[in-house]
Design a protein around this motif. Structure first.
Motif, short mmCIF file in Angstrom:
data_model
loop_
_atom_site.label_atom_id
_atom_site.label_comp_id
_atom_site.label_asym_id
_atom_site.label_seq_id
_atom_site.Cartn_x
_atom_site.Cartn_y
_atom_site.Cartn_z
N ARG A 116 0.90 -1.11 0.11
CA ARG A 116 -0.06 -0.04 0.04
C ARG A 116 0.80 1.21 0.06
O ARG A 116 1.92 1.35 0.20
N GLY A 117 0.26 2.38 -0.28
CA GLY A 117 0.98 3.83 -0.28
C GLY A 117 1.19 4.26 -1.62
O GLY A 117 0.68 4.01 -2.65
N ALA A 118 2.29 5.08 -1.68
CA ALA A 118 2.25 5.96 -3.18
C ALA A 118 2.69 4.81 -4.00
O ALA A 118 2.45 4.94 -5.35
N LEU A 119 3.56 4.26 -3.73
CA LEU A 119 4.03 2.91 -4.48
C LEU A 119 3.35 1.58 -4.29
O LEU A 119 3.96 0.92 -3.45
N ARG A 120 2.49 1.40 -5.29
CA ARG A 120 1.66 0.13 -5.07
C ARG A 120 2.35 -1.04 -5.86
O ARG A 120 3.07 -0.78 -7.04
N ASP A 125 2.00 1.21 8.40
CA ASP A 125 2.74 2.74 8.68
C ASP A 125 2.06 3.89 7.91
O ASP A 125 2.44 4.25 7.00
N GLY A 126 0.98 4.17 8.96
CA GLY A 126 0.25 5.37 8.22
C GLY A 126 -0.30 4.86 7.06
O GLY A 126 -1.12 3.99 7.14
N GLU A 127 -0.27 5.62 5.85
CA GLU A 127 -1.04 5.29 4.76
C GLU A 127 -0.40 4.24 4.10
O GLU A 127 -0.83 3.47 2.93
N ALA A 128 1.07 3.85 4.22
CA ALA A 128 1.79 2.83 3.78
C ALA A 128 1.87 1.49 4.60
O ALA A 128 1.24 1.42 5.53
N GLY A 129 2.39 0.52 3.68
CA GLY A 129 2.43 -0.82 4.35
C GLY A 129 2.28 -1.95 3.49
O GLY A 129 2.18 -1.76 2.16
N VAL A 130 2.08 -2.88 4.03
CA VAL A 130 2.10 -4.38 3.21
C VAL A 130 1.09 -5.26 3.80
O VAL A 130 1.04 -5.52 5.04
N ASP A 131 0.24 -5.69 3.10
CA ASP A 131 -0.90 -7.04 3.31
C ASP A 131 -0.32 -8.24 2.74
O ASP A 131 -0.28 -8.39 1.58
N LEU A 167 10.30 -3.65 -8.21
CA LEU A 167 10.22 -2.39 -7.33
C LEU A 167 11.04 -1.22 -7.62
O LEU A 167 10.79 -0.26 -7.61
N LYS A 168 12.26 -1.86 -7.70
CA LYS A 168 13.43 -0.86 -8.08
C LYS A 168 13.23 -0.15 -9.36
O LYS A 168 13.17 1.01 -9.47
N LEU A 169 12.41 -1.01 -10.18
CA LEU A 169 12.20 -0.27 -11.72
C LEU A 169 11.06 0.69 -11.58
O LEU A 169 10.98 1.61 -12.44
N LYS A 170 10.21 0.49 -10.62
CA LYS A 170 9.31 1.43 -10.20
C LYS A 170 9.70 2.46 -9.49
O LYS A 170 8.82 3.65 -9.37
N GLY A 171 10.79 2.65 -9.19
CA GLY A 171 11.19 4.02 -8.44
C GLY A 171 11.31 3.81 -6.96
O GLY A 171 11.59 4.86 -6.29
N ALA A 172 11.35 2.62 -6.39
CA ALA A 172 11.47 2.57 -4.84
C ALA A 172 12.86 2.69 -4.52
O ALA A 172 13.75 2.36 -5.02
N ALA A 173 12.78 3.57 -3.32
CA ALA A 173 14.30 3.80 -2.65
C ALA A 173 14.81 2.80 -1.98
O ALA A 173 14.08 2.02 -1.22
N TYR A 174 16.11 2.36 -2.15
CA TYR A 174 16.81 1.47 -1.27
C TYR A 174 17.12 1.92 0.14
O TYR A 174 17.55 2.87 0.19
N ARG A 175 16.86 0.87 1.11
CA ARG A 175 17.49 1.56 2.27
C ARG A 175 18.47 0.39 2.80
O ARG A 175 18.09 -0.86 2.80
N PRO A 176 19.52 0.68 3.31
CA PRO A 176 20.61 -0.27 3.58
C PRO A 176 20.31 -0.86 4.79
O PRO A 176 19.41 -0.43 5.57
#
Length: 259
Positions: free
Chosen positions: A24-28, A193-199, A239-248
Motif C-alpha cells: 500500500r501507499g504511493a508505490l503500489r 505505517d500510516g498510509e503505507a504498508g504491506v498486506d 520495485l526498483k524499476l518502479k522507483g522504490a528507494a533502497y534502504r541499507p
C-alpha cells in the motif's frame, strides 16, 4: 481426533499455501504465488519417505535452522523455553508445532516460519520466526494478553523492529490474524505505517503429507525455497524499476525475540 493429538502421534501435515502480497501507499505492488509448507511436531513427527529430520533428503528439516540464532538454532527446546517464560509451559494436551518450508535438496531459506502452541484444536500462542535475505533473523512472540485461545477474530499486534525489505522503513506495526482448523489454516499479516504498508496472506487446506504429495510438489515447484527466494529478488527488481528507494540493512535487534 483433535489436531494436537494427531500431531503428537507423529502425523505430518502439508499446507499448499496460496499467498497474496500487496503493498500500500504511493508505490503500489502486488502479486500472488504458491508455496509448499509442512506442519509437524518436531519432537514426535514420523515423516513419510522423501522428508527427513536432521538428515539429507529430497526435503529435510534441520534443528539448527529453527529456534534461536540463525544457523545455530536449538529447535523445539528454544521454542518451549519461550512459551514457558510467557506462562505456557509443557503440559498434557499441549503440542508444539512448526509451520515451515523444508530444505529442498539441502537448500534452505524461509521468509517466515511459525512455532505454534496448540491445545486440542485451539491455538494458544505463536512465535513468528522472520528471516531476511541479509542473513539476519528476529522472532516475534504473539499471544492474547490473558493467554486465552487465539481465534479467527483475534487481532495480535506487535511493533516492527526488524529489517525485512530494503524498500521499506523499519517503522509501524504488524497485525496478525490466525484462523486454525483441523483441516485448514489461514494467516494474515498487515504491516501498517500510516498510509503505507504491506498486506500478506497465506491460506490453504491441511492434508496428510505423503511421499506422493512430496514428489508432486517437487515437480510443480522444483527448487522449493530456491523458487521462493528467486521470486523475492524478481519482485525486488520490479520495485526498483518502479522507483522504490533502497534502504541499507542495519544491524539486527540485540534481542532475538520481541514480546
Amino acid at each position: 481426533m483433535m489436531l494436537a493429538e494427531r500431531l503428537a502421534k507423529g502425523e505430518v501435515l502439508a499446507l499448499r499455501a496460496e499467498i497474496t502480497h500487496a503493498r500500500r501507499g504511493a508505490l503500489r505492488h502486488s502479486f500472488r504465488s504458491q508455496a509448499d509448507h509442512v506442519l509437524l511436531a518436531p519432537e514426535t513427527a514420523r515423516p513419510p519417505r522423501g522428508l527427513s529430520l536432521d538428515q539429507f533428503n529430497l526435503l529435510a528439516l534441520y534443528r539448527r535452522d529453527h529456534g534461536g540464532p540463525r544457523g545455530a538454532g536449538q529447535g523445539a527446546d528454544w521454542a518451549w523455553a519461550q512459551f514457558a517464560q510467557a506462562g505456557l509451559p509443557q503440559g498434557p494436551g499441549r503440542v508444539l508445532a512448526l509451520l515451515t518450508q523444508p530444505r529442498f535438496l539441502g537448500y534452505w531459506f524461509n521468509p517466515v516460519s511459525f512455532w505454534m502452541l496448540i491445545e486440542g484444536d485451539a491455538l494458544r500462542a505463536v512465535i513468528a520466526e522472520v528471516n531476511n535475505t541479509f542473513g539476519q533473523r528476529h522472532s516475534y512472540f504473539l499471544a492474547q494478553p490473558d493467554l486465552a485461545p487465539i481465534t479467527r477474530d483475534t487481532r495480535l499486534r506487535t511493533r516492527k523492529i526488524f529489517h525485512v525489505s530494503p524498500f521499506q522503513d523499519i517503522s509501524g506495526d504488524y497485525r496478525f490474524v490466525f484462523a486454525l482448523r483441523p483441516d485448514r489454516l489461514s494467516i494474515r499479516i498487515s504491516q501498517i505505517d500510516g498510509e503505507a504498508g504491506v498486506d500478506t496472506a497465506m491460506t490453504g487446506a491441511l492434508v496428510p503429507l505423503t511421499t506422493r504429495a512430496i514428489l508432486g510438489s517437487a515437480l510443480r515447484r522444483p527448487g522449493g525455497a530456491l523458487w521462493v527466494i528467486a521470486q523475492i529478488y524478481w519482485h525486488a527488481l520490479r520495485l526498483k524499476l518502479k522507483g522504490a528507494a533502497y534502504r541499507p540493512c542495519p544491524p539486527a535487534p540485540h534481542e532475538e525475540i520481541s514480546r
